[in-house]
Design a protein around this motif. Structure first.
Motif, PDB file in Angstrom:
ATOM      1  N   PRO A  92       0.565  -2.344  -7.185  1.00 11.52           N
ATOM      2  CA  PRO A  92       0.709  -1.213  -8.124  1.00 11.52           C
ATOM      3  C   PRO A  92      -0.650  -0.643  -8.524  1.00 11.52           C
ATOM      4  N   CYS A  93      -0.659   0.611  -8.911  1.00 12.95           N
ATOM      5  CA  CYS A  93      -1.831   1.213  -9.543  1.00 12.95           C
ATOM      6  C   CYS A  93      -1.431   2.557 -10.132  1.00 12.95           C
ATOM      7  N   LYS A  94      -2.353   3.130 -10.925  1.00 10.04           N
ATOM      8  CA  LYS A  94      -2.151   4.435 -11.552  1.00 10.04           C
ATOM      9  C   LYS A  94      -3.393   5.268 -11.295  1.00 10.04           C
ATOM     10  N   LEU A  95      -3.191   6.451 -10.701  1.00 16.78           N
ATOM     11  CA  LEU A  95      -4.302   7.290 -10.264  1.00 16.78           C
ATOM     12  C   LEU A  95      -4.201   8.688 -10.849  1.00 16.78           C
ATOM     13  N   SER A  96      -5.372   9.289 -11.046  1.00 14.58           N
ATOM     14  CA  SER A  96      -5.481  10.699 -11.400  1.00 14.58           C
ATOM     15  C   SER A  96      -6.199  11.411 -10.268  1.00 14.58           C
ATOM     16  N   VAL A  97      -5.479  12.292  -9.582  1.00 13.97           N
ATOM     17  CA  VAL A  97      -6.059  13.080  -8.490  1.00 13.97           C
ATOM     18  C   VAL A  97      -6.417  14.444  -9.068  1.00 13.97           C
ATOM     19  N   GLU A  98      -7.721  14.757  -9.074  1.00 14.31           N
ATOM     20  CA  GLU A  98      -8.218  15.933  -9.793  1.00 14.31           C
ATOM     21  C   GLU A  98      -8.877  16.904  -8.834  1.00 14.31           C
ATOM     22  N   PHE A  99      -8.454  18.150  -8.925  1.00 18.28           N
ATOM     23  CA  PHE A  99      -8.883  19.173  -7.987  1.00 18.28           C
ATOM     24  C   PHE A  99     -10.004  20.024  -8.598  1.00 18.28           C
ATOM     25  N   SER A 100     -10.903  20.482  -7.761  1.00 20.23           N
ATOM     26  CA  SER A 100     -12.030  21.285  -8.256  1.00 20.23           C
ATOM     27  C   SER A 100     -11.576  22.664  -8.714  1.00 20.23           C
ATOM     28  N   GLU A 101     -10.463  23.150  -8.175  1.00 18.74           N
ATOM     29  CA  GLU A 101      -9.936  24.446  -8.598  1.00 18.74           C
ATOM     30  C   GLU A 101      -9.276  24.285  -9.973  1.00 18.74           C
ATOM     31  N   LYS A 102      -9.793  24.945 -10.976  1.00 22.08           N
ATOM     32  CA  LYS A 102      -9.348  24.734 -12.358  1.00 22.08           C
ATOM     33  C   LYS A 102      -7.885  25.103 -12.576  1.00 22.08           C
ATOM     34  N   GLU A 103      -7.383  26.021 -11.779  1.00 22.80           N
ATOM     35  CA  GLU A 103      -6.003  26.471 -11.992  1.00 22.80           C
ATOM     36  C   GLU A 103      -4.983  25.459 -11.460  1.00 22.80           C
ATOM     37  N   ILE A 104      -5.413  24.470 -10.731  1.00 19.47           N
ATOM     38  CA  ILE A 104      -4.496  23.480 -10.173  1.00 19.47           C
ATOM     39  C   ILE A 104      -4.454  22.272 -11.098  1.00 19.47           C
ATOM     40  N   LEU A 105      -3.270  21.938 -11.578  1.00 17.26           N
ATOM     41  CA  LEU A 105      -3.128  20.802 -12.477  1.00 17.26           C
ATOM     42  C   LEU A 105      -3.466  19.502 -11.761  1.00 17.26           C
ATOM     43  N   PRO A 106      -4.001  18.523 -12.469  1.00 16.88           N
ATOM     44  CA  PRO A 106      -4.200  17.215 -11.840  1.00 16.88           C
ATOM     45  C   PRO A 106      -2.862  16.602 -11.457  1.00 16.88           C
ATOM     46  N   LEU A 107      -2.921  15.675 -10.523  1.00 14.40           N
ATOM     47  CA  LEU A 107      -1.733  14.957 -10.072  1.00 14.40           C
ATOM     48  C   LEU A 107      -1.891  13.484 -10.449  1.00 14.40           C
ATOM     49  N   PHE A 108      -0.951  12.966 -11.213  1.00 15.16           N
ATOM     50  CA  PHE A 108      -0.953  11.558 -11.577  1.00 15.16           C
ATOM     51  C   PHE A 108       0.028  10.818 -10.669  1.00 15.16           C
ATOM     52  N   LEU A 109      -0.432   9.733 -10.087  1.00 15.54           N
ATOM     53  CA  LEU A 109       0.401   8.898  -9.234  1.00 15.54           C
ATOM     54  C   LEU A 109       0.635   7.572  -9.936  1.00 15.54           C
ATOM     55  N   GLU A 116       0.831  -1.199   0.000  1.00 11.08           N
ATOM     56  CA  GLU A 116       0.000   0.000   0.000  1.00 11.08           C
ATOM     57  C   GLU A 116       0.867   1.252   0.000  1.00 11.08           C
ATOM     58  N   ALA A 117       0.306   2.302  -0.583  1.00 10.54           N
ATOM     59  CA  ALA A 117       0.956   3.611  -0.581  1.00 10.54           C
ATOM     60  C   ALA A 117       0.114   4.569   0.248  1.00 10.54           C
ATOM     61  N   LEU A 118       0.699   5.067   1.328  1.00 15.49           N
ATOM     62  CA  LEU A 118       0.053   6.101   2.133  1.00 15.49           C
ATOM     63  C   LEU A 118       0.557   7.440   1.605  1.00 15.49           C
ATOM     64  N   VAL A 119      -0.316   8.159   0.925  1.00 18.43           N
ATOM     65  CA  VAL A 119       0.068   9.366   0.195  1.00 18.43           C
ATOM     66  C   VAL A 119      -0.396  10.598   0.963  1.00 18.43           C
ATOM     67  N   GLU A 120       0.538  11.532   1.163  1.00 21.14           N
ATOM     68  CA  GLU A 120       0.233  12.799   1.819  1.00 21.14           C
ATOM     69  C   GLU A 120       0.579  13.929   0.856  1.00 21.14           C
ATOM     70  N   ILE A 121      -0.407  14.771   0.538  1.00 21.77           N
ATOM     71  CA  ILE A 121      -0.255  15.811  -0.476  1.00 21.77           C
ATOM     72  C   ILE A 121      -0.471  17.180   0.162  1.00 21.77           C
ATOM     73  N   GLU A 122       0.512  18.074   0.001  1.00 17.14           N
ATOM     74  CA  GLU A 122       0.309  19.492   0.314  1.00 17.14           C
ATOM     75  C   GLU A 122      -0.060  20.175  -0.997  1.00 17.14           C
ATOM     76  N   PRO A 123      -1.319  20.565  -1.189  1.00 16.78           N
ATOM     77  CA  PRO A 123      -1.842  20.802  -2.541  1.00 16.78           C
ATOM     78  C   PRO A 123      -1.716  22.196  -3.117  1.00 16.78           C
ATOM     79  N   ASP A 124      -1.013  23.124  -2.496  1.00 16.69           N
ATOM     80  CA  ASP A 124      -0.846  24.457  -3.089  1.00 16.69           C
ATOM     81  C   ASP A 124      -2.177  25.123  -3.421  1.00 16.69           C
ATOM     82  N   GLY A 125      -3.057  25.214  -2.466  1.00 14.53           N
ATOM     83  CA  GLY A 125      -4.265  26.011  -2.664  1.00 14.53           C
ATOM     84  C   GLY A 125      -5.559  25.254  -2.803  1.00 14.53           C
ATOM     85  N   ALA A 126      -5.537  23.957  -2.969  1.00 11.13           N
ATOM     86  CA  ALA A 126      -6.784  23.209  -3.088  1.00 11.13           C
ATOM     87  C   ALA A 126      -7.517  23.223  -1.744  1.00 11.13           C
ATOM     88  N   LYS A 127      -8.806  23.505  -1.818  1.00  8.85           N
ATOM     89  CA  LYS A 127      -9.588  23.614  -0.591  1.00  8.85           C
ATOM     90  C   LYS A 127     -10.600  22.494  -0.448  1.00  8.85           C
TER      91      LYS A 127
END
Length: 418
Positions: A71-88, A32-43
């Motif tokens: 293993p897996c491949k994820l797309s983390v998508e933020f509601s704020e349009k100016e923030i790019l999605p994050l692919f893991l 398992e991957a325990l992922v912690e993201i500091e998202p630069d503005g995502a609320k």
């Protein structure tokens, strides 16, 4: 944006369309991957795709936390349009290849005009290696391109407007784990090749015609465990001679499975066509695929699951099974025999004997569908069987219920099993 996985700080790469992280587990027991993201503005809590994996996140002290299987491949998508999605891109531990014919790229940055690969050679890009080069494999056998490194044609390295790769008239090709980013035109392009394995590869493109993988005049090919975010078709199966006569061979024994696809403008999600300049395209299977986005195409030909027969080929024995659609804007199914801008043959082909089983629209809109043969020729779309197709959980049992236009077709059947 800062990211830690299982307590380890990660390198966050960025291109014009996304941020992305490539993470390899340290040992097989790390499941398992325990992922912690500091998202630069995502609320708000992000959407994590594919939805079928059921990955949820929480926000605590301004950080987004989630747990995913490896293993897996994820797309983390933020509601704020100016923030790019994050692919893991989460991998099991990597085993470094050994042997006499291994060219090793250690972590670091490299630039060259061409990376030419010969028969019986392995190119290994270690995690942390970034290679700016056009990859070329011509008239070769038993070639491997592998490693968690990056092949990049972005920015200054794209001035020659090249495709990322050129595999031509070769066999015994393995492409594994590599991340491709930036390509003018088709990214992973195979012309007249056989015995192909493309496994756990990541493709990101944002320039027009930036297909993910094109199998052109190929046979005996498998594409599995891949992630595509492309500015055109994610997967395209074709026959054409743009790069030589080898691309005009019949296409058969193709297996595309367990992939995540994001099709941005233009193009389609998973496509056969438009160029079909061979006698037969057959025995093609698409299975266990998450179409997380199929954006607006803009030229009235875009769709999630598509066959566009623009030339003479008989396209038959095609299977779509266990495909989940999360966000499709234009069309759900688009099967056509037609004369297009890409057509070169005077004769039209046909589309027949297609099975679509366990296809679901799980989120987003309910797009229309089109099935259309070609007039005045007897070039039909026929014997198309829809089995257990659902939209937002509701079984689809007819052409009308599927919001489908069907013309110059025969034997279009819908079946629902308990």
């Amino acid at each position: 944006m800062n990211i830690r996985i299982n307590g380890h700080p990660c390198v966050v790469h960025q291109n014009p369309i996304a941020r992305y992280v490539i993470y390899s587990a340290a040992m097989l027991s790390e499941k398992e991957a325990l992922v912690e993201i500091e998202p630069d503005g995502a609320k708000a809590t992000p959407t994590i795709r594919p939805l079928s994996l059921g990955v949820q996140s929480t926000i605590k002290n301004g950080r987004i936390n989630l747990t995913a299987k490896i293993p897996c491949k994820l797309s983390v998508e933020f509601s704020e349009k100016e923030i790019l999605p994050l692919f893991l891109f989460l991998y099991e531990p990597e085993v470094k290849p050994t042997g006499e014919n291994v060219r090793y790229f250690a972590p670091g940055e490299y630039a060259m005009d061409k990376l030419v690969v010969s028969s019986n050679e392995t190119i290994y890009l270690a995690e942390g290696a970034v290679v700016h080069a056009h990859l070329q494999v011509v008239d070769a056998e038993n070639v491997t391109i592998c490693g968690r490194g990056i092949l990049d044609l972005e920015g200054d390295y794209s001035t020659k407007r090249r495709r990322m790769t050129h595999f031509y008239n070769s066999k015994g090709i393995t492409v594994r784990d590599v991340t491709f980013t930036g390509s003018h035109g088709w990214c992973c392009a195979f012309w007249g090749c056989e015995s192909i394995l493309m496994d756990s590869v990541n493709v990101m493109t944002w320039m027009m015609c930036g297909d993910g993988v094109d199998l052109v005049g190929c046979h005996d090919a498998e594409v599995r465990n891949c992630f595509f975010r492309t500015a055109d078709d994610c997967v395209a199966i074709k026959a054409t001679d743009y790069c030589g006569e080898a691309g005009l061979r019949n296409v058969y024994n193709i297996n595309i499975h367990h992939c995540v696809c994001w099709n941005a403008q233009p193009g389609n999600g998973i496509e056969i066509g438009f160029e079909t300049r061979c006698d037969e395209i057959c025995d093609v299977t698409f299975s266990d695929i998450d179409l997380i986005h199929c954006e607006h195409e803009g030229w009235q030909s875009g769709g999630a699951i598509t066959i566009h027969n623009g030339d003479r080929a008989r396209i038959y024995r095609i299977v779509y099974r266990d495909i989940r659609v999360e966000d499709a804007v234009d069309k759900l199914f688009d099967f056509k025999v037609l004369c297009s801008n890409y057509s070169r043959d005077e004769q039209r082909g046909c589309v027949e004997d297609v099975l679509l089983e366990n296809i679901s629209v799980d989120d987003g809109a309910f797009p229309p569908s089109i099935l259309s043969g070609y007039a005045p020729d007897d070039s039909l779309v026929q014997r198309i069987r829809f089995k257990n197709v659902t939209v937002h959980g509701e079984p689809i049992q007819s052409v009308l219920q599927c919001r489908m236009v069907a013309e110059r077709t025969k034997q279009i059947e819908f079946e629902v099993t308990e």
